[in-house]
Design an enzyme around this catalytic site. Structure first.
Site, PDB file in Angstrom:
ATOM      1  N   ASP A 158      -2.939   0.656  -7.181  1.00 58.60           N
ATOM      2  CA  ASP A 158      -1.512   0.576  -7.500  1.00 58.60           C
ATOM      3  C   ASP A 158      -1.037  -0.715  -8.153  1.00 58.60           C
ATOM      4  O   ASP A 158      -0.323  -0.690  -9.146  1.00 58.60           O
ATOM      5  CB  ASP A 158      -0.681   0.765  -6.219  1.00 58.60           C
ATOM      6  CG  ASP A 158      -1.016   2.057  -5.488  1.00 58.60           C
ATOM      7  OD1 ASP A 158      -1.922   2.791  -5.917  1.00 58.60           O
ATOM      8  OD2 ASP A 158      -0.362   2.319  -4.470  1.00 58.60           O
ATOM      9  N   GLU A 388      -8.241  -0.319   5.995  1.00 57.43           N
ATOM     10  CA  GLU A 388      -8.011   0.207   4.637  1.00 57.43           C
ATOM     11  C   GLU A 388      -8.849  -0.566   3.622  1.00 57.43           C
ATOM     12  O   GLU A 388      -9.444   0.004   2.716  1.00 57.43           O
ATOM     13  CB  GLU A 388      -6.514   0.088   4.317  1.00 57.43           C
ATOM     14  CG  GLU A 388      -6.103   0.729   3.008  1.00 57.43           C
ATOM     15  CD  GLU A 388      -4.597   0.708   2.795  1.00 57.43           C
ATOM     16  OE1 GLU A 388      -3.885   0.031   3.588  1.00 57.43           O
ATOM     17  OE2 GLU A 388      -4.124   1.349   1.839  1.00 57.43           O
TER      18      GLU A 388
END
Ligand code: DGY
Length: 414
Positions: A158, A388
């Protein structure tokens, strides 16, 4: 018995929402496209029925034009922004309006090899072929062989420094109020900045105003990058799709896919920059190379049998970036302007990126480098848990915890 594998399986159970797996609780409460593909490969190792379900549930979100969206909102949740009311798409099951790297087909081939269930593979093959055609018609209408992204979220990376120059041209004005939820779950210093979010939502507003029509979006897009990581993944998907087409006697499909694969293979090679020892993306609005030093430039290892000279140069460059780090491979070159070792895609090491790189290194005969990266990934997870992503300097697990694709990656890499 390896207790980490038990823990990885427990995470996938905890994140199960009924045949599909959320990336992690609360921060990402829906089905994400490439997350599910990695998760399906994890399931394929011990529960092929569940792996098929994962892919089948994702395909419930496929649009009539073939696109498989990046998020399928199977059930409501108020812990995430932007939800369905921001996307304003028209599919029966609410979805986002953009896509994500097509790891789906890579997972489907692995799953078919593990399960050999033609009845279940075939409908997924058909869905994958439709999506493959969508990529080339909607995201490469001029037939260059490289596919373009119209939103940074489509890359999955992102807030990568790769977008800094192109994203700066996107206005920060939005029709939709930006009410972030992510920073309520995870430290804001590990997430994209508010200004990035305003631009992300400006793009969503722009494409919603185009009725999500690919041709109108292509014309109006204020962000359009012919992207090397996604294109390289698409080529690997194309190889696996061609393999399945041949296996199922679909000779016309196989010939069509082979032509696309060859065009893309040649187009990727044109993006090799010897002076950088990396492949580069191209900004289709400015016409310039995207020279930011990120992991994307190494992903072509995954889908090309590169000349020895190029493969060696890539590996030397990867070694230089990794020197002295606790965890490889950094998603941004350490030390450059824009490098932030804890902020999402601006430096941290991600297990799924390592997984792609490891496969690519093996394909290109660099088994030692592949093994080193495998060990680095596995020990980061064993030390810190299924985070993550990881701070490459300290090794700290960052972002969301109990993360599905990190669990799948661990099982795959063991
Ligand atoms: C997010 O919301 O952070 C996602 O990465 C977008 O897909």
């Amino acid at each position: 018995m390896n207790t980490h594998i038990d823990e990885a399986k427990r995470i996938l159970v905890t994140n199960d929402r009924g045949g599909y797996t959320v990336p992690t609780d609360r921060l990402y409460p829906f089905q994400w496209n490439w997350d599910s593909a990695f998760v399906a490969m994890g399931f394929a190792l011990y529960d092929t029925d569940r792996a098929y379900r994962e892919l089948e549930r994702l395909v419930e979100g496929q649009w009539a034009d073939g696109m498989i969206p990046h998020i399928v909102f199977h059930q409501p949740s108020d812990t995430y922004f932007p939800g369905p009311s921001v996307w304003r798409t028209k599919h029966t099951i609410p979805t986002s309006g953009i896509t994500q790297p097509p790891v789906f087909v890579i997972a489907l081939r692995k799953l078919h090899e593990a399960a050999g269930n033609k009845d279940r593979t075939l409908p997924l093959y058909e869905a994958a072929l439709k999506w493959h055609r969508w990529w080339y018609s909607a995201r490469d209408p001029e037939g260059t062989g490289l596919v373009a992204l119209l939103h940074p979220w489509e890359s999955g990376s992102d807030n990568s420094p790769a977008w800094d120059v192109a994203l700066a041209r996107v206005p920060t004005t939005t029709d939709t109020p930006v009410v972030r939820k992510d920073t309520g779950h995870v430290n804001a210093e590990m997430r994209p900045r508010d200004e990035d979010y305003r631009r992300f939502i400006h793009l969503v507003d722009t494409y919603a105003a185009c009725g999500w029509d690919p041709a109108r979006q292509w014309e109006k897009a204020p962000f359009k990058i012919a992207e090397i990581q996604t294109t390289a993944i698409l080529l690997k998907a194309g190889e696996d799709l061609e393999y399945l087409a041949r296996l199922f006697g679909r000779t016309e499909d196989a010939a069509e896919i082979a032509t696309l694969n060859e065009r893309t293979r040649q187009a990727i090679l044109v993006q090799w920059r010897p002076a950088l020892s990396r492949f580069v993306s191209r900004d289709l609005i400015s016409g310039e190379d995207v020279e930011a030093a990120t992991q994307a430039g190494f992903i072509p290892l995954l889908s090309l049998d590169l000349d020895r000279q190029i493969a060696d140069a890539l590996v030397d460059e990867m070694k230089a970036w990794s020197e002295g780090l606790k965890v490889a491979f950094p998603t941004t070159k350490p030390g450059i302007a824009g490098w932030e070792p804890k902020r999402y895609w601006r430096g941290p090491a991600w297990a799924i990126i390592n997984w792609l790189l490891i496969d690519g290194l093996k394909r290109n005969g660099h088994t030692e480098a592949a093994e080193e990266l495998r060990r680095s990934t596995v020990s980061a997870i064993e030390a810190e848990g299924f985070a993550e992503y990881f701070d490459p300097i300290t090794g700290e697990g960052c972002g969301g915890l109990g993360f599905s694709w990190t669990a799948a990656a661990y099982m795959w890499l063991m």
